[in-house]
Design a protein around this motif. Structure first.
Motif, mmCIF file in Angstrom:
data_model
loop_
_atom_site.group_PDB
_atom_site.id
_atom_site.type_symbol
_atom_site.label_atom_id
_atom_site.label_comp_id
_atom_site.label_asym_id
_atom_site.label_seq_id
_atom_site.Cartn_x
_atom_site.Cartn_y
_atom_site.Cartn_z
ATOM 1 N N UNK A 25 21.040 34.630 6.824
ATOM 2 C CA UNK A 25 20.520 34.708 8.183
ATOM 3 C C UNK A 25 19.708 33.447 8.545
ATOM 4 N N UNK A 26 18.858 32.995 7.595
ATOM 5 C CA UNK A 26 18.021 31.826 7.865
ATOM 6 C C UNK A 26 18.843 30.560 8.049
ATOM 7 N N UNK A 27 20.013 30.498 7.384
ATOM 8 C CA UNK A 27 20.867 29.319 7.530
ATOM 9 C C UNK A 27 21.423 29.204 8.944
ATOM 10 N N UNK A 28 21.431 30.291 9.654
ATOM 11 C CA UNK A 28 21.985 30.304 11.017
ATOM 12 C C UNK A 28 20.866 30.222 12.054
ATOM 13 N N UNK A 29 19.868 31.087 11.937
ATOM 14 C CA UNK A 29 18.816 31.131 12.946
ATOM 15 C C UNK A 29 17.936 29.887 12.916
ATOM 16 N N UNK A 30 17.868 29.179 11.781
ATOM 17 C CA UNK A 30 17.064 27.961 11.691
ATOM 18 C C UNK A 30 17.850 26.699 12.039
ATOM 19 N N UNK A 31 19.115 26.850 12.418
ATOM 20 C CA UNK A 31 19.930 25.687 12.771
ATOM 21 C C UNK A 31 20.426 25.746 14.213
ATOM 22 N N UNK A 32 19.773 26.542 15.030
ATOM 23 C CA UNK A 32 20.229 26.660 16.419
ATOM 24 C C UNK A 32 20.032 25.356 17.203
ATOM 25 N N UNK A 33 19.169 24.457 16.700
ATOM 26 C CA UNK A 33 18.970 23.181 17.388
ATOM 27 C C UNK A 33 20.226 22.317 17.342
#
Length: 303
Positions: free
Chosen positions: A141-149
């Motif tokens: 999940x963090x790999x996706x939500x932290x790369x929205x930029x």
């Protein structure tokens, strides 16, 4: 009015199909040959679909609607490293081609890691030359939500894929999210993988359907498939391009795989329905190998 179709069959006597398409005033948008198998993506007048279906039966092939035909999709991975490529991204790319899409795989130069992942302005502009972008992200999940930029300010529709179930509200900038497609170190051949790929196709088709409805409210002055044919017929250098699909159709234009600096004037002088292409479009230099990008103007833009 044209309908986009996919013909699947053998290469034996396939020239009969291409000749029929041309006789009906249609276009071959894409041709893929794998050993003895042939896949044609084509556009034909709606009233002549039955003739294509009859010819397909005669050649022991099959015809199906190709809602993604005439579109160009960017399949984006955070990096070109082995943890991101080739398995999931390559299989996504190959699966989209089955439905008529022309896709390009793009690996970001600094996408690895949650803390250091970046995307450059040139990479954004290259992605925005497409009709839609699929960002193939990770299994956590963090790999996706932290790369929205990486995609939150990209102007074309963005579909994000990953392994976990995540609410779309938690992925700002994405138009859709498809789960079940994380970093998998094997081909996507299992049942759950195929179901996820089919879900991805459904999501993309829905976005394209909505986009086409918007375009119908203010369509391009001439259809992109007609521009594609006229460029192929009038620009002699196209015959010397060995890259697959020298002229790629998009929803609002075409990508011509010729050097912009050398050929843009010749492309602008192409006549389409008694109109000079340069007068009804913007012809610009692509971020992809310096190719030529033709962006058609809408009907209301020249009133």
């Amino acid at each position: 009015m044209y309908e986009t179709l996919t013909y699947t069959g053998g290469i034996h006597k396939h020239e009969e199909m291409t000749e029929l398409i041309e006789d009906l005033g249609g276009f071959v948008l894409q041709e893929n040959i794998s050993q003895m198998d042939l896949v044609l993506t084509l556009a034909v007048p709606i009233e002549d679909i039955d003739k294509i279906e009859d010819k397909a039966k005669e050649l022991l092939g099959s015809i199906k609607i190709a809602p993604m035909a005439g579109t160009e999709i960017a399949v984006v991975s955070p990096t070109l490293a082995r943890q991101h490529l080739p398995h999931s991204a390559c299989d996504i790319s190959e699966y989209l081609r089955r439905y008529g899409a022309k896709d390009n795989m793009i690996g970001l130069s600094r996408g690895a890691g949650k803390g250091i992942s970046r995307i450059s302005e040139d990479e954004k502009k290259l992605i925005e030359e497409h009709d839609l972008a699929v960002f193939a992200l990770g299994s956590f999940r963090e790999c996706i939500t932290n790369k929205t930029h990486l995609f939150e300010d990209i102007e074309i529709p963005v579909v994000v894929t990953g392994a976990p179930d995540i609410d779309l509200d938690d992925i700002p900038g994405a138009d859709a999210y498809v789960s079940g497609l994380g970093r998998i170190p094997r081909r996507l051949k299992r049942g759950e993988n195929i179901r996820a790929l089919k879900k991805l196709v459904e999501v993309i088709e829905t976005i394209f359907d909505e986009k086409r409805r918007e375009i119908l409210l203010d369509p391009p002055i001439v259809p992109p498939v007609l521009v594609k044919r006229e460029i192929e017929n009038q620009v002699e250098a196209i015959a010397e391009v060995y890259s697959p699909l020298p002229v790629v159709s998009q929803l609002m234009g075409v990508r011509v795989k010729l050097d912009y600096d050398e050929y843009h004037q010749e492309i602008e002088d192409v006549m389409v329905s008694d109109q000079r292409l340069g007068d009804i479009s913007e012809v610009v230099k692509s971020k992809m190998y310096g190719y030529t990008l033709v962006r058609l103007l809408s009907e209301t833009s020249i009133i």
